[in-house]
Design an enzyme around this catalytic site. Structure first.
Site, PDB file in Angstrom:
ATOM      1  N   GLY A  47     -11.101  40.426  -4.719  1.00  0.00           N
ATOM      2  CA  GLY A  47     -10.226  39.535  -3.959  1.00  0.00           C
ATOM      3  C   GLY A  47     -10.792  38.144  -4.062  1.00  0.00           C
ATOM      4  O   GLY A  47     -11.120  37.692  -5.153  1.00  0.00           O
ATOM      5  N   SER A  49     -13.909  36.041  -2.525  1.00  0.00           N
ATOM      6  CA  SER A  49     -15.111  36.244  -1.694  1.00  0.00           C
ATOM      7  C   SER A  49     -15.217  35.218  -0.566  1.00  0.00           C
ATOM      8  O   SER A  49     -15.693  35.547   0.523  1.00  0.00           O
ATOM      9  CB  SER A  49     -16.365  36.238  -2.566  1.00  0.00           C
ATOM     10  N   CYS A  78     -16.282  42.921  -8.115  1.00  0.00           N
ATOM     11  CA  CYS A  78     -15.932  41.506  -8.282  1.00  0.00           C
ATOM     12  C   CYS A  78     -16.270  40.682  -7.035  1.00  0.00           C
ATOM     13  O   CYS A  78     -17.440  40.405  -6.811  1.00  0.00           O
ATOM     14  CB  CYS A  78     -14.473  41.397  -8.703  1.00  0.00           C
ATOM     15  N   ARG A 105     -20.099  32.464  -9.764  1.00  0.00           N
ATOM     16  CA  ARG A 105     -18.682  32.781  -9.574  1.00  0.00           C
ATOM     17  C   ARG A 105     -17.813  32.159 -10.669  1.00  0.00           C
ATOM     18  O   ARG A 105     -18.144  31.119 -11.220  1.00  0.00           O
ATOM     19  CB  ARG A 105     -18.210  32.269  -8.216  1.00  0.00           C
ATOM     20  N   ILE A 139     -11.010  39.842 -13.743  1.00  0.00           N
ATOM     21  CA  ILE A 139     -10.099  38.873 -13.138  1.00  0.00           C
ATOM     22  C   ILE A 139     -10.930  37.795 -12.437  1.00  0.00           C
ATOM     23  O   ILE A 139     -11.578  38.074 -11.431  1.00  0.00           O
ATOM     24  CB  ILE A 139      -9.148  39.540 -12.110  1.00  0.00           C
ATOM     25  N   ARG A 140     -10.948  36.624 -12.988  1.00  0.00           N
ATOM     26  CA  ARG A 140     -11.778  35.529 -12.448  1.00  0.00           C
ATOM     27  C   ARG A 140     -13.143  36.056 -12.011  1.00  0.00           C
ATOM     28  O   ARG A 140     -13.594  35.854 -10.890  1.00  0.00           O
ATOM     29  CB  ARG A 140     -11.060  34.807 -11.297  1.00  0.00           C
ATOM     30  N   HIS A 175     -12.936  45.611 -12.592  1.00  0.00           N
ATOM     31  CA  HIS A 175     -12.144  46.340 -11.588  1.00  0.00           C
ATOM     32  C   HIS A 175     -11.823  47.775 -12.027  1.00  0.00           C
ATOM     33  O   HIS A 175     -10.723  48.038 -12.504  1.00  0.00           O
ATOM     34  CB  HIS A 175     -10.820  45.598 -11.343  1.00  0.00           C
ATOM     35  N   GLU A 177     -10.970  50.096 -10.294  1.00  0.00           N
ATOM     36  CA  GLU A 177      -9.855  50.605  -9.470  1.00  0.00           C
ATOM     37  C   GLU A 177      -8.498  50.298 -10.104  1.00  0.00           C
ATOM     38  O   GLU A 177      -7.478  50.806  -9.642  1.00  0.00           O
ATOM     39  CB  GLU A 177      -9.935  50.036  -8.045  1.00  0.00           C
TER      40      GLU A 177
HETATM   41  N1  GLN Z   1     -13.181  34.692  -8.225  1.00  0.00           N
HETATM   42  C1  GLN Z   1     -13.270  35.493  -7.048  1.00  0.00           C
HETATM   43  C2  GLN Z   1     -14.381  34.997  -6.131  1.00  0.00           C
HETATM   44  O1  GLN Z   1     -15.106  34.128  -6.474  1.00  0.00           O
HETATM   45  C3  GLN Z   1     -13.504  36.952  -7.380  1.00  0.00           C
HETATM   46  C4  GLN Z   1     -12.333  37.485  -8.179  1.00  0.00           C
HETATM   47  C5  GLN Z   1     -12.046  38.941  -7.985  1.00  0.00           C
HETATM   48  O2  GLN Z   1     -12.523  39.593  -7.063  1.00  0.00           O
HETATM   49  N2  GLN Z   1     -11.190  39.452  -8.832  1.00  0.00           N
HETATM   50  O3  GLN Z   1     -14.515  35.475  -5.045  1.00  0.00           O
END
Ligand code: GLN
Length: 192
Positions: A47, A49, A78, A105, A139-140, A175, A177
């Site tokens: 998500g 953080s 993540c 991050r 994802i990021r 991920h 999941e």
């Molecule tokens: N970029 C998000 C962060 O810095 C983490 C991304 C993710 O959980 N998919 O919290």
């Protein structure tokens, strides 16, 4: 049966719930300290953080979570991995410091921030689960920049650690999941 909790303040907690259900474990969504008390291990989902941290403070859950992690297993994906780390940069932010790793991050940059990769996990992962490549959805994602002596790397992507274990805790910068491969969650459930 041991109870597996999923922190459900923000992020993709429902996807983790579906993976646990596939493994025959009933997911327990955790939003309060009392709910945290009732589980044997916890997943902190992906998500954002910074948002998760804000909500944890708001719900007075940060200290109970730190205390929980001193006694029971936590698996962070993540954003969850960012929360479990000791050092967080880009930008710096508070964390639970339950794993001896440092993360940066959003470290893959904007253009290539989200991708699906095939990884060959370390032998140890195959030996403890089942052999075969891992499909890793990023994802990021953060990059794990430092792994302390007590932590073990179970998989890498482009030489960077992406699945790391320390005692009863586990982090993935991808991920699991979001795929149908349940091996990483299975490994975590084995710790409960
Ligand atoms: N970029 C998000 C962060 O810095 C983490 C991304 C993710 O959980 N998919 O919290």
């Amino acid at each position: 049966m041991r109870r597996a909790g999923i922190l459900a303040l923000q992020g993709d907690f429902e996807a983790h719930g579906r993976t646990l259900a596939r493994l025959g474990a009933e997911p327990v969504f955790v939003r309060t300290a009392a709910e945290l008390d009732a589980v044997d291990g916890l997943i902190i989902p992906g998500g954002e953080s910074t948002t998760m941290l804000k909500l944890l403070r708001l719900e007075d859950l940060l200290e109970p979570l730190r205390e929980f992690g001193r006694r029971k297993p936590i698996f962070g994906t993540c954003a969850g991995a960012i929360l479990l780390a000791t050092g967080v940069t880009h930008p710096e932010q508070e964390s639970l410091a339950l794993m001896d790793i440092d993360v940066e991050r959003n470290a893959y940059g904007r253009q290539i921030d989200s991708r699906v990769a095939r990884l060959s996990p370390e032998e140890e992962f195959a030996a403890r689960t089942e052999p075969g490549d891992l499909e890793a959805v990023f994802i990021r994602a953060p990059i794990i920049r430092r792994v302390g002596g007590a932590a073990r790397v179970l998989a890498r992507f482009l030489d960077d650690p992406v699945l790391v274990e320390q005692g009863s805790h586990l982090v993935a910068t991808f991920h699991p999941e979001l795929t149908t491969d349940t091996r990483v969650h299975g490994l975590f459930l084995g710790k409960l």
